[in-house]
Each structure stands twice: as C-alpha cells, then as structure tokens.
Design a protein around this motif. Structure first.
Motif, PDB file in Angstrom:
ATOM      1  N   ARG A   1       2.220  -7.171  25.303  1.00 22.18           N
ATOM      2  CA  ARG A   1       3.342  -6.602  24.552  1.00 22.18           C
ATOM      3  C   ARG A   1       3.651  -5.193  25.053  1.00 22.18           C
ATOM      4  NH1 ARG A   1       1.901  -7.357  19.116  1.00 22.18           N
ATOM      5  NH2 ARG A   1       2.837  -9.397  19.261  1.00 22.18           N
TER       6      ARG A   1
ATOM      7  N   GLN B   1       3.032  -4.015  28.070  1.00 24.36           N
ATOM      8  CA  GLN B   1       3.637  -4.165  29.392  1.00 24.36           C
ATOM      9  C   GLN B   1       5.100  -4.588  29.270  1.00 24.36           C
ATOM     10  OE1 GLN B   1       1.346  -6.898  31.708  1.00 24.36           O
ATOM     11  NE2 GLN B   1      -0.427  -5.550  31.871  1.00 24.36           N
ATOM     12  N   ASN B   2       5.370  -5.496  28.354  1.00 29.42           N
ATOM     13  CA  ASN B   2       6.733  -5.977  28.146  1.00 29.42           C
ATOM     14  C   ASN B   2       7.631  -4.840  27.669  1.00 29.42           C
ATOM     15  OD1 ASN B   2       8.827  -7.828  28.008  1.00 29.42           O
ATOM     16  ND2 ASN B   2       8.367  -8.394  25.900  1.00 29.42           N
TER      17      ASN B   2
END
Length: 109
Positions: free
Chosen positions: A62, A64-65
């Motif tokens: 999450r 990284q996203n």
C-alpha cells in the motif's frame, strides 16, 4: 460421634465427586479442543503468523502504491514539453518528393 463421622464421610464423598467432576471437565475440554483444532486444520485456515506476514506485506504494498500514485500525479502535472525530435506523426515535415508533387513541379531525389 456417629453424626460427626457421617459428616466427614459425606464431606469426603463431595470432595471426591468435585475432583472427579473437574477431571471429567478437563477431559471434555481437551477432547473438544482437539476436535476443533482438527476441524481448523481440515478447513485450511491461515495461522496467526501467516495473517501477520500478509498484513505486513499489504501495508508495504500500500505504501509503494501510494508513492507510485504520487509520482504519477507529479509527472502528469508537469507541462508537456515536446522536443523538436518528438513531433507528432501528422506534424512531420513533408519529403522533397511530396513537396514537389504538391507544388506541381517535379522532384528529384
């Protein structure tokens, strides 16, 4: 004294019965726990450790996203600066042959 002995025997009997009842209760709990564990194993339920690992992995993904989404938003917000060499296909200069045909003359290549 007879009555005293009767009470002692009755108290001993109740103590033994209570001990036996606790033993039966412990045995029943052990059997139920074993049965539940067997059912959970058969159902292929994830262990606490597996769930914690997945939770950590999801949190990392999450983050990284979110970082990638912010990067894409920043890139989209930049004004598009088209370089001369990156002209669109419809904006390519016409070849000498095409220019000559358009002007009615003959072109030599």
């Amino acid at each position: 004294m007879q009555q005293n002995r009767l009470f002692d025997d009755f108290a001993r009997l109740m103590t033994d019965a209570a001990g036996a009842a606790q033993g039966v209760r412990r045995e029943a709990e052990t059997m139920v726990k074993a049965q539940i564990e067997r059912m959970l194993r058969d159902m292929d339920v994830a262990t606490r450790e597996e769930v914690e690992v997945l939770r950590d992995l999801v949190a990392s993904l999450r983050a990284q996203n979110d970082a990638l989404a912010a990067r894409v938003a920043a890139l989209e917000a930049k004004p598009s600066e088209a370089k001369p060499s990156e002209a669109k296909p419809s904006e390519k200069p016409a070849s000498a042959k095409a220019r000559g045909a358009a002007s009615g003359g003959t072109a030599t290549a």
